[in-house]
Design a protein around this motif. Structure first.
Motif, mmCIF file in Angstrom:
data_model
loop_
_atom_site.group_PDB
_atom_site.id
_atom_site.type_symbol
_atom_site.label_atom_id
_atom_site.label_comp_id
_atom_site.label_asym_id
_atom_site.label_seq_id
_atom_site.Cartn_x
_atom_site.Cartn_y
_atom_site.Cartn_z
ATOM 1 N N ARG A 87 9.763 3.635 6.009
ATOM 2 C CA ARG A 87 9.424 4.902 6.127
ATOM 3 C C ARG A 87 9.555 6.016 5.455
ATOM 4 N NH1 ARG A 87 11.264 4.424 12.611
ATOM 5 N NH2 ARG A 87 9.713 3.213 13.466
ATOM 6 N N LYS A 88 10.982 5.737 4.597
ATOM 7 C CA LYS A 88 11.218 6.757 3.455
ATOM 8 C C LYS A 88 10.219 6.395 2.415
ATOM 9 C CE LYS A 88 15.286 8.035 0.803
ATOM 10 N NZ LYS A 88 16.666 7.700 0.609
ATOM 11 N N LEU A 89 9.703 5.433 2.344
ATOM 12 C CA LEU A 89 9.034 4.943 1.229
ATOM 13 C C LEU A 89 7.483 5.662 1.287
ATOM 14 C CD1 LEU A 89 9.378 1.339 0.364
ATOM 15 C CD2 LEU A 89 10.198 3.256 -1.117
ATOM 16 N N ILE A 90 7.334 5.579 2.673
ATOM 17 C CA ILE A 90 5.964 6.017 3.112
ATOM 18 C C ILE A 90 6.032 7.757 3.138
ATOM 19 C CG2 ILE A 90 4.357 6.569 5.209
ATOM 20 C CD1 ILE A 90 5.122 3.523 6.081
ATOM 21 N N LEU A 91 7.039 8.231 3.438
ATOM 22 C CA LEU A 91 7.173 9.733 3.541
ATOM 23 C C LEU A 91 6.953 10.110 1.953
ATOM 24 C CD1 LEU A 91 9.553 10.526 6.106
ATOM 25 C CD2 LEU A 91 7.250 10.610 6.396
ATOM 26 N N ARG A 92 7.837 9.655 1.196
ATOM 27 C CA ARG A 92 7.620 9.830 -0.295
ATOM 28 C C ARG A 92 6.265 9.878 -0.697
ATOM 29 N NH1 ARG A 92 11.260 6.087 -3.836
ATOM 30 N NH2 ARG A 92 12.642 6.903 -2.302
ATOM 31 N N VAL A 94 0.905 -1.235 0.163
ATOM 32 C CA VAL A 94 0.005 -0.023 0.033
ATOM 33 C C VAL A 94 0.900 1.206 -0.039
ATOM 34 C CG1 VAL A 94 -1.777 -0.970 1.150
ATOM 35 C CG2 VAL A 94 -0.170 0.081 2.491
ATOM 36 N N HIS A 95 2.213 1.161 -0.030
ATOM 37 C CA HIS A 95 2.857 2.436 0.220
ATOM 38 C C HIS A 95 2.717 3.615 -0.807
ATOM 39 C CE1 HIS A 95 5.873 0.336 -2.514
ATOM 40 N NE2 HIS A 95 6.279 1.734 -2.769
ATOM 41 N N GLU A 96 2.303 2.999 -2.113
ATOM 42 C CA GLU A 96 2.312 4.148 -3.192
ATOM 43 C C GLU A 96 0.932 4.706 -2.993
ATOM 44 O OE1 GLU A 96 2.715 2.310 -6.991
ATOM 45 O OE2 GLU A 96 4.768 1.918 -6.774
ATOM 46 N N GLN A 97 -0.176 4.216 -2.378
ATOM 47 C CA GLN A 97 -1.514 4.760 -2.146
ATOM 48 C C GLN A 97 -1.724 5.087 -0.798
ATOM 49 O OE1 GLN A 97 -1.536 1.311 -3.457
ATOM 50 N NE2 GLN A 97 -1.196 2.003 -5.546
ATOM 51 N N PHE A 98 -0.616 5.127 -0.058
ATOM 52 C CA PHE A 98 -0.652 5.439 1.626
ATOM 53 C C PHE A 98 -1.389 6.817 1.655
ATOM 54 C CE2 PHE A 98 0.918 6.048 5.749
ATOM 55 C CZ PHE A 98 1.189 4.710 6.121
ATOM 56 N N ALA A 99 -1.563 7.586 1.023
ATOM 57 C CA ALA A 99 -2.146 9.098 1.289
ATOM 58 C C ALA A 99 -3.685 8.639 1.406
ATOM 59 C CB ALA A 99 -1.738 10.081 0.206
ATOM 60 N N ASN A 140 0.100 2.700 12.703
ATOM 61 C CA ASN A 140 0.683 1.334 13.163
ATOM 62 C C ASN A 140 1.700 0.965 12.134
ATOM 63 O OD1 ASN A 140 -0.630 -0.575 15.382
ATOM 64 N ND2 ASN A 140 -2.279 0.983 14.537
ATOM 65 N N LEU A 141 1.509 1.304 10.889
ATOM 66 C CA LEU A 141 2.513 0.785 9.871
ATOM 67 C C LEU A 141 3.714 1.891 9.825
ATOM 68 C CD1 LEU A 141 0.500 0.204 6.622
ATOM 69 C CD2 LEU A 141 1.201 -1.513 8.226
ATOM 70 N N ILE A 142 3.523 2.998 10.169
ATOM 71 C CA ILE A 142 4.576 4.224 10.370
ATOM 72 C C ILE A 142 5.444 3.630 11.538
ATOM 73 C CG2 ILE A 142 5.300 6.458 10.887
ATOM 74 C CD1 ILE A 142 3.136 7.090 9.079
ATOM 75 N N ALA A 143 4.741 3.540 12.738
ATOM 76 C CA ALA A 143 5.360 3.032 14.037
ATOM 77 C C ALA A 143 6.160 1.535 13.965
ATOM 78 C CB ALA A 143 4.427 3.029 15.230
ATOM 79 N N ARG A 144 5.744 0.798 13.036
ATOM 80 C CA ARG A 144 6.468 -0.503 13.047
ATOM 81 C C ARG A 144 7.335 -0.749 11.854
ATOM 82 N NH1 ARG A 144 1.873 -4.994 14.400
ATOM 83 N NH2 ARG A 144 3.722 -6.351 14.302
ATOM 84 N N ALA A 145 7.327 0.424 11.198
ATOM 85 C CA ALA A 145 8.106 0.285 9.983
ATOM 86 C C ALA A 145 9.928 0.331 10.026
ATOM 87 C CB ALA A 145 7.846 1.333 8.851
ATOM 88 N N ASN A 146 10.617 -0.223 9.320
ATOM 89 C CA ASN A 146 12.053 0.084 9.198
ATOM 90 C C ASN A 146 12.353 1.503 8.670
ATOM 91 O OD1 ASN A 146 12.505 -0.480 6.418
ATOM 92 N ND2 ASN A 146 12.447 -2.645 7.025
#
Length: 642
Positions: A356-361, A327-332, A346-352
């Motif tokens: 997290r870099k993928l999510i922020l992008r 889901v990282h590409e559709q995270f928004a 939960n995904l942000i808190a447990r991500a490496n």
């Protein structure tokens, strides 16, 4: 001149592009040639070049003759073609009309449609009496063939209008007639609209009938292009909390769909704790539905977010990583619902760090909507709590923050992340349920993040802090007009953490802000537009005069240790430049400003710098009006001066 022995041939396009004027002709090519020949004999002195030109002109003329004749033929052929096409279309329309009439309930549909055309008029709408009569007529014609109407494009719209304007009893009857066909309706390109109308206008009983009939097919519907929208509307807009739980349990697997009464009060945690095997089966079923729905492009659906929430609750670290990859590409698209926010946090808190870099992008282009959203701001704060790379956080969000910071700090939700950097999870700005949720994410992230929480927050405040001051300095007057804005400014200028990180230039900006706030209170306090009449502006001024924050638990002022220019210095300067002996009584006798004078008294009492103020206060003691019981500040001053 010798006759032309050969004719030049041109295509139609070449002829049309010839710039020479066309030669008018009467009848035949020979007559045209004779006319041109006689004309050439008159001019005996013409040279050979002119004769060659004449030959070319004749050739062009001959070609034009051919083209003109060809055009006439084309016009005739075109007219004949249009007449044939018109006849052909008329035949087709007649055949279509006959075919429709031969269909089941064909003649009734034609009649019903003519009545519907009158019923659906909007400008002006038919009177209620006429509308009810049309509805009755349509119902009498259609009640025996409803199931045939609902799957057709125009006929389905007729039933939708009938549902909209009919009585509760008639809607119930329509639902009863459609029993057994709800799944077909939900997956039909036209029937789905009727399904939504039935949910919207139907009774609780009707909705329960629809939910019961669709039960057992929800996982299949979520993978269907049309059916997914019906399930989403049902879940978000019309289902009760109990019905929602019933729908979500169906995503656990077939066992929980078939034996729904047996598992009615079970929670996901109870089932998973009772058996590892059941936990694995449920996890497989959930991720299967989630994956198929995401691949269909339905990541924004709230019911999908609810299924994701169930999955995240029981997912192990490996499954969390797989979920992020999915889901990282559709995270928004997760940020706008409470369930989606839970999943994202939960995904942000447990991500490496890499995840997290993928999510922020993915969130970068949606920063404004993320921060101002009721649930999105929680995701932003979780990222602030979890991401060790504060430089990346700043680069990701600083463009949007710089452009929209003024909007953020006067927005109920948009200001939260920036207050978090100033105050942490202060209960003054975070409701108990929100605070406990963020504390849980904070604890969760401590297992995947390296930096201490306070260090991460201070680093972010150091990077974003200059934006705080720059925005307030440019828009101070506008921000102070808003209660939330005045409250935010109060927190900024009374923050020791922020002040100790300022550079020399930023300290000058800070002092300029204090000066601008002071000048804002200059003027006639009897005018309604004066900032003293706004509660948060008064509290801001009081905090600046007292030089500290009020501790509500201990009921005392906590003095600032780092910030310079507040407290006694500001109190003396404020009295000398804004208030003096000429308007001191006005400030005391006004209930909105009287507590400002109380704050001045508390700050300057016994101080050498406040001798002039205290002397002026004693001189006007007899002029203080204590008759107004709502002016508590004036009454308190009288007691203090005894």
């Amino acid at each position: 001149m010798a006759p032309v022995s050969k004719k030049r041939t041109h295509s139609k396009n070449e002829v049309k592009s010839n710039k020479k004027p066309r030669i008018s002709i009467d009848s035949s090519e020979d007559d045209m040639y004779l006319s041109l020949s006689s004309s050439s004999e008159v001019e005996e002195e013409d040279n050979e070049e002119e004769e060659e030109e004449d030959e070319l002109d004749i050739s062009s003329a001959e070609e034009d003759v051919e083209v003109a004749e060809g055009d006439e033929e084309e016009v005739k052929d075109g007219a004949e073609g249009e007449e044939k096409d018109s006849n052909h279309h008329a035949e087709q329309r007649q055949l279509l009309k006959e075919r429709k009439l031969k269909r089941k309930a064909g003649s009734e549909i034609v009649h019903i449609k003519s009545l519907w055309e009158k019923l659906r008029v909007k400008t002006p709408p038919p009177p209620k009496q006429v509308r009810d009569k049309l509805c009755d007529e349509i119902w009498d014609l259609s009640k025996d063939c409803i199931s045939d109407l609902v799957m057709k494009h125009d006929a389905s719209r007729i039933v939708q209008t009938l549902v909209k304007y009919s009585s509760k009893e008639r809607r119930e009857e329509i639902v009863n007639q459609l029993k057994g066909k709800m799944y077909v309706l939900a997956t039909s390109a036209y029937g789905k609209y009727l399904m939504v109308k039935l949910l919207h206008y139907g009774s609780k009983n009707s909705r329960q009938v629809i939910i019961d009939e669709l039960h057992g097919t929800l996982r299949k519907l979520m993978r269907h292009r049309e059916g997914a929208y019906v399930v989403e509307d049902l879940f978000v807009l019309y289902a009760t909390n109990e019905q929602r739980q019933q729908m979500i349990r169906e995503f656990w697997g077939s066992e929980y769909a078939v034996f729904r009464e047996t598992h009615k009060n079970l929670t996901l945690e109870d089932v998973c704790n009772s058996s590892v095997e059941k936990r694995n089966i449920i996890a497989r079923n959930l991720i299967g539905t989630i994956t198929a729905t995401v691949e269909k492009g339905s990541t924004g659906f709230q019911i999908l977010h609810a299924a994701m929430k169930e999955y995240v609750k029981i997912a192990n670290d490996k499954e969390i990583s797989e979920m992020i990859e999915l889901v990282h590409e559709q995270f928004a698209e997760l940020v706008h619902t409470p369930e989606g926010s839970f999943v994202a946090c939960n995904l942000i808190a447990r991500a490496n760090p890499k995840e997290r870099k993928l999510i922020l992008r993915a969130l970068k282009g949606h920063a404004e909507n993320l921060i101002k959203n009721e649930y999105g701001n929680i995701i932003m704060i979780t990222a602030m709590q979890s991401v060790d790379d504060t430089v990346l956080m700043f680069k990701t969000f600083s463009p949007a923050v710089k452009d929209h910071f003024k909007e953020f700090i006067i927005d109920k939700y948009g200001r939260r992340p920036w207050l978090y950097l100033l105050k942490g999870l202060d209960g003054k700005y975070f409701a108990p349920n929100v605070k406990s949720e963020l504390e849980r994410y904070e604890k969760m992230s401590s297992e995947t993040s390296k930096k201490p929480q306070v260090q991460r927050r201070h680093e972010l405040l150091n990077k974003f802090g200059p934006m705080y001051l720059s925005c307030i300095n440019k828009n101070c007057a506008e921000i102070l007009e808003e209660n939330l804005g005045a409250q935010f400014i109060s927190e900024v200028i009374t923050s020791d953490e922020l002040y100790e990180q300022l550079s020399e230039d930023e300290t000058k900006v800070f002092k300029n802000i204090l000066e601008e706030i002071k000048v804002m209170f200059k003027g006639d306090i009897t005018e309604e537009s004066h900032p003293i009449h706004k509660p948060f502006s008064t509290r801001l001024l009081k905090a600046m005069i007292q030089g500290g924050r009020w501790n509500n638990k201990e009921k005392k002022i906590e003095p600032l240790t780092k910030v310079q220019g507040l407290g006694i210095d500001f109190a003396c300067d404020f009295y000398e430049s804004i208030i003096d002996s000429t308007n001191l009584v006005e400030w005391i006798n006004n209930k909105d400003s009287s507590f400002t004078i109380v704050a001045l008294h508390e700050t300057l009492q016994g101080k050498e710098e406040g001798e002039q103020f205290l002397e002026d206060l004693k001189n006007v003691k007899k002029q203080i009006d204590t008759s107004d019981e709502t002016n508590k500040g004036a009454q308190l001053l009288v007691k203090l001066l005894k």
